[in-house]
Design an enzyme around this catalytic site. Structure first.
Site, mmCIF file in Angstrom:
data_model
loop_
_atom_site.group_PDB
_atom_site.id
_atom_site.type_symbol
_atom_site.label_atom_id
_atom_site.label_comp_id
_atom_site.label_asym_id
_atom_site.label_seq_id
_atom_site.Cartn_x
_atom_site.Cartn_y
_atom_site.Cartn_z
ATOM 1 N N LYS A 125 46.463 43.663 43.019
ATOM 2 C CA LYS A 125 45.085 43.238 42.747
ATOM 3 C C LYS A 125 44.733 43.632 41.320
ATOM 4 C CE LYS A 125 41.698 41.153 45.033
ATOM 5 N NZ LYS A 125 41.876 39.981 45.906
ATOM 6 N N ASP A 165 39.527 35.513 42.279
ATOM 7 C CA ASP A 165 38.737 36.274 43.256
ATOM 8 C C ASP A 165 37.291 36.097 42.805
ATOM 9 O OD1 ASP A 165 39.251 38.415 45.560
ATOM 10 O OD2 ASP A 165 37.621 39.216 44.353
#
Length: 450
Positions: A125, A165
């Site tokens: 991430k 995201d």
């Protein structure tokens, strides 16, 4: 269990002030206790101690110039958490709330989410505390180019493949991909969520929302029920929420809420999807504009929210889809949902329900799909984009959607069968965590001390 407790205590010392990360780690480790008790290999190989520590943590400065000629400074992150079953895979988030703890929580969750898909992708991430809201396209381009000027040296199509995201959509992916190509001279599938005419995949935009609905339908089908005819509550107004709403309509359900950072819309007749897309994908304005076209709809500003939770969860319905951000659904919200007739919760966001809310759902034995299982459609379709890039092919919308439906069904079945294996058939938190953990842990054992 002292083993889990001691691991969490060490984690808080080694990674101070990272509350969301501790929450995610505790939720996983507590739920896999039955596996750790039944199979001593994982303790002997120190899998838990290894899996909670990222393989690599990258933090860097991002400097860029705004439209007034002033140099701005942000912080960038990429956490490469675990590559036991494939290259690191996970989104980039641009939001003021981003810090090391948030990125580590998201990366940790990504390990098990990616494992559950059955695809060869590891967990990672990244992101920045940059806020794209209110910034011009030129400012966003300059930021993305600066961000990629550091990140490019750490990623690659078989190393680490970031996606989008919160705050990172097709525009931002395009700017970053262009800079990556400029710096490396390489045209490769190093980012997913790309434009359709330069390597992107159909269904990628819709995938997380569609996937959360497919997962809900699988949960309900296993109980001889379905979404058809159900009133549904949805939070958020980004890609996940919009395409959750779209798929709910296609499944015969009636979504009646959505929300953004400023307030919530409740529309008893059903959310006007074309209007919502116009407000959020075209004009990029507040949901307050919605009631100008639909005066019978109700707009609740954040200032009027209940002190113990979120307005979006306080209406009668049978299914709920938390699709905005972490910890948006409190214990009080969970009690309200259960009191108002909700029998299914499918999480489109990452860890949107607090630990207390999750306990209430599990105790009530409703159909509860945790985020790492229910919202895996996005990363699954990202991997399908990687596969298309690698083979230089392009699949139709129907081909990708069919594969997505199959992947979501597989995730449900793996989670459900694992939950039954450990005598808790309605506990998909336990089922998803054990199924996701076991695949990664076995790979780590087989690969030795790495």
């Amino acid at each position: 269990m002292p083993y889990v407790h001691d691991t969490l205590a060490r984690l808080q010392k080694s990674s101070p002030a990272q509350t969301e990360f501790y929450q995610a780690a505790e939720e996983v480790l507590e739920s896999i206790r039955p596996l750790l008790d039944s199979d001593k290999r994982y303790r002997e190989a120190s899998i838990v101690e290894r899996i909670v520590e990222p393989e690599r943590q990258i933090m860097f400065r991002v400097t860029w110039m705004d439209d007034q000629g002033k140099i701005q400074v942000n912080k960038g992150y990429r956490i490469q958490f675990n590559s036991a079953i494939g290259p690191y895979k996970g989104g980039l988030r641009f939001h003021p709330s981003v810090n090391a703890g948030i990125i580590k929580f998201l990366g940790f969750e990504q390990i098990f989410k990616n494992s559950l898909t059955g695809l060869a992708i590891g967990g990672g991430k990244g992101g920045s505390d940059f806020n794209p809201k209110g910034r011009s396209d030129a400012e966003i381009m300059r930021f993305c180019q600066s961000f990629m000027s550091e990140l490019y040296r750490h990623i690659g199509d078989t190393i680490d493949v970031p996606a989008g995201d919160i705050g990172v959509g097709g525009r931002e992916i395009g700017y970053m991909y262009g800079q990556y190509k400029r710096l490396t001279g390489s045209y490769e599938g190093v980012l997913t969520g790309k434009g359709l005419n330069w390597g992107g995949s159909l269904v990628r935009t819709e995938a997380t929302g569609y996937g959360a609905v497919y997962f809900a339908e699988n949960m309900l089908n296993s109980r001889n029920d379905s979404l058809d005819g159900k009133t549904c509550l949805v939070s958020g107004a980004g890609n996940v929420a919009i395409y959750t709403i779209e798929k709910l309509y296609q499944m015969g359900a009636l979504p009646v809420t959505c929300s953004d950072s400023q307030g919530t819309i409740y529309h008893a007749d059903g959310i006007d999807l074309p209007l919502l897309k116009d407000l959020k994908e075209v004009r990029r304005v507040s949901l307050e504009e919605y009631v100008k076209a639909h005066p019978k709809a109700r707009y609740i500003p954040v200032a009027d929210y209940p002190k113990d939770g979120h307005a979006v969860w306080r209406f009668e319905a049978q299914a709920a889809f938390p699709s905005a951000t972490q910890n948006e659904l409190t214990a009080a919200d969970a009690k309200a949902l259960l009191a108002n007739g909700v029998v299914c919760v499918s999480e489109g966001a990452n860890m949107p329900s607090t630990a207390e809310a999750v306990d209430l759902f599990l105790d009530a034995r409703i159909a509860y799909g945790p985020g790492k299982a229910a919202n895996a459609g996005g990363v699954a379709t990202s991997q399908l984009e990687m596969a298309q890039n690698a083979s230089m092919t392009r699949w139709t919308f129907e081909e990708v959607d069919t594969r997505l439906q199959g992947i979501m069904k597989g995730i449900f079945e793996r989670s459900h069968e694992t939950a039954k294996e450990f005598d808790q058939p309605t506990n998909l938190v336990l089922g998803a965590n054990i199924a996701g953990f076991r695949k990664v842990a076995d790979a780590m054992i087989q690969q030795g001390c790495v």
